[in-house]
Design an enzyme around this catalytic site. Structure first.
Site, mmCIF file in Angstrom:
data_model
loop_
_atom_site.group_PDB
_atom_site.id
_atom_site.type_symbol
_atom_site.label_atom_id
_atom_site.label_comp_id
_atom_site.label_asym_id
_atom_site.label_seq_id
_atom_site.Cartn_x
_atom_site.Cartn_y
_atom_site.Cartn_z
ATOM 1 C CB CYS A 76 -1.031 -0.034 1.119
ATOM 2 S SG CYS A 76 -0.415 -0.347 2.784
ATOM 3 C CB CYS B 28 3.291 1.442 5.373
ATOM 4 S SG CYS B 28 1.788 0.463 5.558
#
Lengths: 219, 202, 219, 202
Positions: free
Chosen positions: D102, D104
């Site tokens: 994703c 992070c």
């Protein structure tokens, strides 16, 4: 290449949608493209492997939103231009011309003989390294170019199920680097080897793999 | 589809431009394109595969040769069998064909594949959850039945020899061929007998 | 899930494009969405894991063509509807209303206290099964739901590099199945173990992996 | 961006509808949203990380505590260090941070990530060809330098402590902090010394 085309085992593509009484083609252009592509391919202007690679190298979002024959079209254009048969400018100009003159007849020149098939210097295919029943491991390779070893099988153990002669090696042939035929095997992988314990115990997947994709399993 | 140049989508225009340029350059003729299309419209299709299946059902020796080497389809006048592998479904063993990387399909016996065969859903799921896929096709196999998925990653092409349905002992080879569906030869369906009154074969 | 979001090692996405003097947000709606999402998340209406899963479950072609905050928007809508905070009809009606009345002020009701945080029955996290230096294998799992074990590491050997306490287990937490905290490890994988011989000999990848993702390596 | 309701894209309209409904339902207030945004615009950003780096360069004991446990950033009045891991770049070891699944990113020290960090190209390539990625950022590491890629798959967040550039012995901690770029703390760049007259730091 590790592309979105390598779909075996992916989630998220939803249910399988079937079309009742599906026609052979859904539009005239699909039929013509299909036929044109086949004819050009059979004359040896580029290879089936290059055709496949031309699809795989599409921008991933484009690959996923394009229809099946839109992917063919993208690959066909790429390969014709890549091989120097057409130029991008020529193609754009012709599209523009046909947009303005949709009914213009194409000039039918006399058709010359197709070019001589390309000669690839070729050594005889190596002898098979494996026999039916042998334990093998599919190599953990991640080539940036064309390959027919799917990601889901890499590093996985299987068994030689059948020998299937020698076949042109797509990883080189797709890139004009020679046919380099190799022994081809049908390799059986237990589904649990591929997918872990969530797979059924009585399921197996068979892949057609070239000699150099495989290593002997360490026993 | 009726031809309406005003509505012609961009993909159709691009295809027309390619055909036009390639004709000029002498790579093809419009006639050759027409001929190639009508050839497939005329006589490829799953009918060839159905003839092969019916013959295998009625002639055990042919079936043995066919399972040994797909080239046996030459006995029915069919070409392209050199790279064909025919796999046999039985009450205990179920075979299923897919191409996860693109759309490889046994054109020589089944013609061009249906869109679902080329769909991302089928390509992604058939190898990881074949029983769920078969369930979507209305085929629920007993847990004890082994499932063999053939992912066509090379130029080998797979055709499934489906089980001969019960109640067909009296049928002729031609009548048997009429029962055989494309889906059964891909391995996502069984062949229904003549008394079956369910969904029309696809 | 084996989704397109699991991008580690994929080819075909082109060069890395950088924006000079990039603003914090590229549009007002991005800033507001970001803040709204954070506020609702912190109040415990849904979890960060559900937020991530909401993105992963997007239709793959949509995921790839959407911008970063469009993916947030898709997930936020999904989770609000999934949790029963909004209905799809309500949302559609409000969009339609705002389209017709773009200047209407939002009615500011008195703000009630946020709901009590959800109580998850919770057992104490298990003790770590591994110590620094241990050889481990990342399990070959292919869950259909949320997971933080990337495909590229599954089945691969690594070494416990560091312990990092206990952390909520995303594979259950994303689906409202409890926090189930587990020991978390920083695991080192040699690049050649992950990618084969084409990787450099002096390269390694570190992943933060939960206890149940790992098995002891057979020596 | 100037507000023009006629031109408002659908995503903006959907966001407005969500905010409006959530305000009505009491989950948030417009003020809380404004405040959250201005908080990040005001004082998150990579400045916090730069202060941490400069402190680590001038105070060896702090650096030791920081590498031991990111919670040491509390000594600079910074919160959120419990899940922070700081990794040190040296002439022989190069660290690089990515999130393949994703996006992070160590918000507590670097603020919100740049778009390239969240791009599919960076996410896909950093783990499989980190040296090619670094080359695109203008950083060509010697073959002998080990490359460590940190893929942030959990709530642990990584920040790179870059090498202190030569020629900075006389600088104050505040002056040093001004040299530290966001990209250097992600690990895709080195910190240039004050005499460096190249590309402006991003």
């Amino acid at each position: 290449m590790n592309g979105v085309h390598d779909m075996g085992g992916m989630h998220g593509f939803g249910p399988i949608v079937r079309e009742v009484n599906e026609p052979l083609f859904h539009a005239d252009w699909e039929a013509r493209l299909w036929a044109i592509d086949r004819i050009v391919l059979q004359q040896g202007y580029f290879t089936i492997d290059a055709h496949r690679y031309g699809i795989e190298r599409m921008e991933p979002a484009h690959y996923l939103r394009a229809s099946y024959y839109e992917r063919w079209l993208a690959s066909f254009e790429y390969n014709l231009i890549h091989e120097g048969i057409l130029t991008d400018d020529e193609l754009r100009a012709r599209i523009e011309f046909l947009r303005r003159h949709p009914d213009s007849a194409t000039r039918q020149d006399a058709i010359p003989a197709p070019p001589a098939p390309r000669e690839h210097p070729q050594s005889p295919p190596p002898a098979p390294r494996f026999a039916v029943g042998d334990s093998v491991v599919a190599r953990n390779i991640h080539p940036v170019g064309h390959t027919r070893l799917p990601r889901y099988a890499r590093g996985k153990h299987g068994t030689i199920h059948r020998l299937h002669g020698s076949h042109i090696f797509p990883d080189t042939n797709a890139h004009g680097l020679g046919e380099n035929p190799q022994p081809l095997y049908i390799v059986r992988f237990e589904a649990r080897e591929l997918w872990g314990d969530s797979a059924g115990p009585r399921e197996a997947v068979y892949l057609d793999l070239w000699d150099s994709y495989l290593e002997p399993a360490r026993s | 589809m009726p031809y309406d140049p005003e509505q012609e989508p961009y993909v159709a225009l691009r295809t027309k431009a390619l055909e036009s340029l390639l004709i000029e350059k002498g790579l093809l003729s419009a006639e050759a394109v027409d001929e190639r299309i009508s050839e497939y419209e005329r006589d490829i299709g799953p009918l060839k595969g159905a003839r092969v299946v019916a013959r295998a059902w009625v002639e055990p020796d042919f079936k043995a040769r066919l399972l040994q080497h797909g080239a046996a389809i030459a006995e029915l006048g069919l070409t392209g069998g050199d790279n064909l592998v025919v796999v046999e479904n039985t009450p205990d063993e179920h075979h299923l064909v897919v191409c996860t990387l693109c759309s490889c399909y046994p054109w020589m016996v089944l013609g061009l594949p249906p869109t679902w065969y080329k769909s991302f859903a089928y390509r992604s799921r058939a190898v990881i959850e074949p029983r769920a896929v078969l369930h979507e096709f209305g085929l629920d196999l007993d847990e004890g039945v082994a499932v063999h998925v053939h992912d066509s990653s090379a130029e080998v092409r797979y055709m499934v020899l489906p089980e001969r349905p019960p109640g067909t002992e009296e049928l002729t080879e031609v009548e048997l061929a009429a029962l055989v569906t494309r889906d059964a030869m891909i391995g996502v369906a069984k062949v229904a007998g003549p008394v079956h009154q369910g969904v029309a074969p696809v």
